[in-house]
Every structure is written in structure tokens, then in C-alpha cells.
Design an enzyme around this catalytic site. Sequence first.
Site, PDB file in Angstrom:
ATOM      1  N   PRO A   1       0.816  -1.217   0.000  1.00 32.63           N
ATOM      2  CA  PRO A   1       0.000   0.000   0.000  1.00 32.63           C
ATOM      3  C   PRO A   1       0.846   1.261   0.000  1.00 32.63           C
ATOM      4  CG  PRO A   1      -0.666  -1.463   1.754  1.00 32.63           C
ATOM      5  CD  PRO A   1       0.566  -2.041   1.164  1.00 32.63           C
ATOM      6  N   CYS A   2       0.206   2.301  -0.466  1.00 38.61           N
ATOM      7  CA  CYS A   2       0.956   3.503  -0.784  1.00 38.61           C
ATOM      8  C   CYS A   2       0.437   4.739  -0.054  1.00 38.61           C
ATOM      9  CB  CYS A   2       0.836   3.715  -2.275  1.00 38.61           C
ATOM     10  SG  CYS A   2      -0.858   3.526  -2.858  1.00 38.61           S
TER      11      CYS A   2
END
Length: 312
Positions: free
Chosen positions: A70-71
Site C-alpha cells: 500500500p501507498c
Amino acid sequence: MPTAVSLFSGCGGSDAGLIKAGFSVLMANDVLPYARDVYLANHDLTDYQLCDVAQIRSFPAADLLVGCYPCQGFSQGGVREPGRGINRLYLEFARALRTIKPKAFVVENVSGMVRANYKHLLKNQLAAFRRAGYNVSCNVLSAADHGVAQERRRIFIVGTRKDLDFKYEFPQPTHGLDAPLPYVTIRDAIGDMPVWPEGEFYGRDFHWYYLSRDRRRGWDELSKTIVANARHMPLHPSSPALVKLEHNVWRFVDDSPARRFSYREAARLQGFGDLVFPDAKRGSLDMRYTVVGNAVPPPLFHAVVSGLLPIF
Ligand SMILES: C[S@@+](CC[C@H](N)C(=O)[O-])C[C@H]1O[C@@H](n2cnc3c(N)ncnc32)[C@H](O)[C@@H]1O
């Protein structure tokens, strides 16, 4: 058939690209139940483990490991805190890499990772992958250059095991002004779909934040980035144009009906084709947008992994 293990697999954007390139995806993983439902409705042969990646104790042997951790820490839309725990999930990816020792790996993340204040995090990731025994390169690619009807730039980290002595080359653009094919436009991607798909788009108000920038593109243009948050989904081109009133303040040119892209249109604009959305209880409208907006465009992932095929 080359084999792959996929982590942070979501609804399977990256994995659709892998499957198209000829891979068999042995195992996938995510924490989001509806992502798994959509994934399995479209690719039912994969063993999809629904749990925190940290709980996975064993991985199958495979030729390739892929993961798009995830970012939120880096993305424009997310909370930009370089120290957040979520930015440490690459360590779980590195653990899988050391355990499986595949011939190659591919990571995708938001291009914000190359921003100056996050560069140390990118450096840490590259160092961890090199220590695990891989030659590593990274590049920012544009999805539109690979046949996706959308402005979306993402960073890819590709590693090949040092003993293979293989030089990976990132793919050259196939679409665009200086490429063999023209860009794929919104019209090409969704022009055949119903203009007012009742119940399939987020219909709440356009609040001040939404109207703080231009959210509309025309039929013969690329879409703005498909995001995971339904409220921030770009406008369908049948909506009236937006005009700028002042800094961060836009308004519609007239009162004709306006709407955001539907989740099915969003999937097409991500390059999925017609994704099957199972009608599970947890498949709320917001959740459908979330899994689609989180995905890696399959044609882009396909282009990236195709350059690795000679080593399998
Ligand atoms: C950028 S999305 C991946 C998209 C996916 N590769 C695709 O193409 O559809 C990141 C995913 O990581 C998942 N995730 C977040 N934390 C996780 C964890 N601790 N363990 C497993 N998955 C996690 C999220 O639910 C999300 O689906």
C-alpha cells in the site's frame, strides 16, 4: 508455464496482467474480503489467502514474486507521513523474497515515492532487495503509454536474481504521440456503455473539495487518474465542463446532469475489460470503487512482466 506468488493482490489488476503474460498465479494474498471476492470471481484457480501478510508462514516455490504494497504514505490522496508503519510493509515483501528466492520480482507503487522526502524509503527498499541477492532497477511508467485510457504514473521496481546475470529493460511506450499506436481514449474504453447507469455510480453532492480542481476530461482524451475513493472519482465526459473561478475554486458551466464515472467504467478505464463484481453483502458501492481504484492497470503490469519472460 512460469509460476508466480502475488502479495497485496487486491482484486487482481497486477495478476490479470501476469495471467495474460502466461503465468500461473499459485498464491495471492490481501486483507480485504471484497478484493478477494472480486479476484476469485475473475480468476478462480489461485489459492487466495485472506489475512495480514505478516501471518503467512510459508510460501509456495515460484519463479516470480509480485507485490504492490500500500501507498497511503506516499500518494497525493493519502496522508503523507514518511514514518507511518504502513510504509514498512516492504519488509514483509523482502521476507517473502528471501524465503522463495524466485528468479525475479516486481513491485509497483505510487510515483510519489520518488519525491525528495520519501527518497530514503525508496533507498531502503532497493537496499533490502539487493541484500536479498537481486540486481534491482526502478522506473516511473505511464499507464497511457501502454494502452490504458488514463493518466496514471506509477513506479516499478524490478529485480532479477544475481546468479542469472540478466539485464532487465523497462518496456518502451506502445501508445502515444511518438509511439506506434495512438493513446486509447475515454471513448475507446467506455463509449459503448450506458450513459446513465443508475445505481452504479456515486451520486452524492460535488462538495467544495471536489470542485477545488478540474475533474472532467472529454470523450477523446485520457481520463484523469482513477482513484480508490468514490467521492473523488473523475467526472463522466457527458457532464458539463468545469470552469475555474479562482485558485482552487471551479464550477460547472451549466446545470445539466453531471456524474462521476461508475465503478464498471472505472474498471474499463483501468484496462480491466469487463470485470465481474460478485454481489456479496460486503460489495458496497464504495468498496467496488476501492478495489478497482487500488488496482494496477493489467496492461501496464503485462508490459512490465513481459520483459522478464526470457528468464523463465
Ligand atoms: C495498491 S493495493 C494492491 C492492488 C493489487 N495489486 C491490484 O492490482 O489489484 C494494496 C493492497 O494491499 C492490501 N494490504 C494492506 N495491508 C495489508 C497487509 N498487512 N497484508 C495484506 N494485504 C494488505 C490492501 O488491502 C490493498 O488491497
